[in-house]
Design a protein around this motif. Sequence first.
Motif, PDB file in Angstrom:
ATOM      1  N   ARG A 284      -6.520   5.339  -1.617  1.00  0.00           N
ATOM      2  CA  ARG A 284      -7.259   4.777  -2.760  1.00  0.00           C
ATOM      3  C   ARG A 284      -8.770   4.932  -2.528  1.00  0.00           C
ATOM      4  NH1 ARG A 284      -8.322   4.026  -7.765  1.00  0.00           N
ATOM      5  NH2 ARG A 284      -8.995   1.946  -8.403  1.00  0.00           N
TER       6      ARG A 284
ATOM      7  N   HIS B 237      -5.042   9.545  -5.909  1.00  0.00           N
ATOM      8  CA  HIS B 237      -4.611   8.756  -4.746  1.00  0.00           C
ATOM      9  C   HIS B 237      -3.169   9.040  -4.324  1.00  0.00           C
ATOM     10  CE1 HIS B 237      -3.413   6.440  -8.257  1.00  0.00           C
ATOM     11  NE2 HIS B 237      -2.517   5.853  -7.502  1.00  0.00           N
TER      12      HIS B 237
ATOM     13  N   ASN C  36      -1.020  -2.952 -11.659  1.00  0.00           N
ATOM     14  CA  ASN C  36      -1.691  -2.733 -10.370  1.00  0.00           C
ATOM     15  C   ASN C  36      -0.703  -2.841  -9.207  1.00  0.00           C
ATOM     16  OD1 ASN C  36      -4.048  -2.424 -11.743  1.00  0.00           O
ATOM     17  ND2 ASN C  36      -4.798  -4.500 -11.388  1.00  0.00           N
TER      18      ASN C  36
ATOM     19  N   ASN D 185       1.189   0.333  -8.957  1.00  0.00           N
ATOM     20  CA  ASN D 185       0.325   1.385  -8.399  1.00  0.00           C
ATOM     21  C   ASN D 185       0.263   1.280  -6.881  1.00  0.00           C
ATOM     22  OD1 ASN D 185      -0.564   3.008 -10.554  1.00  0.00           O
ATOM     23  ND2 ASN D 185      -1.883   1.357 -11.271  1.00  0.00           N
ATOM     24  N   TRP D 186       0.157   0.041  -6.354  1.00  0.00           N
ATOM     25  CA  TRP D 186       0.121  -0.152  -4.895  1.00  0.00           C
ATOM     26  C   TRP D 186       1.460   0.214  -4.258  1.00  0.00           C
ATOM     27  CZ3 TRP D 186      -4.033   0.104  -2.355  1.00  0.00           C
ATOM     28  CH2 TRP D 186      -5.236  -0.444  -2.824  1.00  0.00           C
TER      29      TRP D 186
ATOM     30  N   VAL E 119       1.747   3.954  -4.078  1.00  0.00           N
ATOM     31  CA  VAL E 119       0.903   4.592  -3.065  1.00  0.00           C
ATOM     32  C   VAL E 119       1.492   4.370  -1.659  1.00  0.00           C
ATOM     33  CG1 VAL E 119      -0.874   2.822  -2.641  1.00  0.00           C
ATOM     34  CG2 VAL E 119      -1.504   5.200  -2.605  1.00  0.00           C
TER      35      VAL E 119
END
Lengths: 46, 327
Positions: free
Chosen positions: B21, B31, B275, B278-279, B282
Motif C-alpha cells: 500500500r 497495490h 476498506n 481491500n486489506w 492485499v
Amino acid sequence: MSFDRLRRRAAAVRSRWTGLERDWQSVAVGAATVATVAVFELQIPW
Amino acid sequence: MSITRFLPGLVALGLGGVLARAIELTLGPNHLLVAIALGFVLANAVGVPDRLEPGIGTHKLWLGAGIVLMGASLTLETVLEVGGTVLLVVVGVTAMTVLVVELLARNVFGLAERLGSLLAAGSGICGVSAVVAVAGAIRAREDQIAYAAATVLLFDAITIVVYPLVGDLLGLSDVVFGVWAGVSMFSTGPVVAVGFAHSEVAGQWATMAKLSRNALIGAVVIAYASYYARSDSAGRPSLRTLWDEFPKFVLGFLALVALASAGVFSPAQQASLENAYNWLFVLAFVGLGTEIQLAELRSTGLTPALVVLLALFVASTVSLVVLAALF
C-alpha cells in the motif's frame, strides 16, 4: 469466570474453528468483520 | 495447534500488505500487483522461512473473507442489470474451454485422458482447486495432478502480467475487462487481483463472473466422475458431490449482497467494509505471490502447456469479442 473455564472455552472455540471447512472459515471472518463494523461503528482506514 | 504458530506468517503478510500500500501511495503501481510481486520475490529470492509458512498458508482464507465482504458494496440491482447476460457468457466460455482442452489433449497432442481432463477442469473452472477436485473424482495419478497444477500455476503467473497490459492497450471498459478476466483466467486470486488493479468496478465484475464459474465445479466433477465410472469404478457421482464441491463463501457473499440491497448498511459502514476487503485482498495476494515458484513452473511439461496456451487463446479471444459486442 475461573481461568480453567476460560481455557476450556478457548479450547472449544479453537476446536470448532479447526473443524470448519476453509470456505466456512472465510464466511465466519466476514461475518465477524461485519458485526464489528456494525456494532462498534468501526472506521477502517485505507 | 497454537495461534503462535501462525503469528510470524500473519505478521509477514501484514507487513507485506502495508508495504504494498505504501509503495502504491508513493510510487503509483497498483497495490495488489505489488503485493503479489513482494510475495514472489520473498519465495524465489530468499525462500519462505519454515516458521512463516503456517501463517502465510492462510492467504486463501483471507481471499475468501474479502470476497464475502465485497458483497456489502454491491446490490441486487447492479448484479441483475447485466447479470443474466454475464451468466450465459460464463457458462458458454466454460463449456468451450473444457471442450477445446479435451479435444486438443486427446485428438491433437495425444495426452493421457486423465491428464487432459485435469487440464480442462483447471483451465475451465477454477485453477488448482478444480484440478484437485476432479483428480479425486477420476482417480488421477500423482504425476498427472502435479503436471496439471504446475501448468495452471504457470498460466496464472503469465496472465497476471498479460491481462492488465492488454486491458490498458485496448482501452477496455470496466465491465468488459472485469468479466473477460473472470471468464477466461484460471484461478480466483489472480482474477480478483487483475480486476481490482484495473478498477474497483472491474474488480467487482471479475469476482462475480469468477464466482459464477467456480459454482460450476460440482457439476463438472459429477460429469467427469460419471464419464470415468463407465469405464472403471473411478468415482461415485452423487448430488452430495455438488454440495461438497460448492464454494461455500459464495453464500456469505450473496448474504451480504442481500443485506446491502435491503439498505442495512450506512454509507460509512459500507466504506469501512470496502476498506476491510481491500486489506484482506492485499494480505491474500502477498501469500498468493509466494505460491508462484519458478522451480515448480519449470517442471511444467511442454505439451500440457501448449494445449492450455491454445485453449486460453481461443477462450480469451472469443470471450473478448463477445463481451465487446455485448457491452
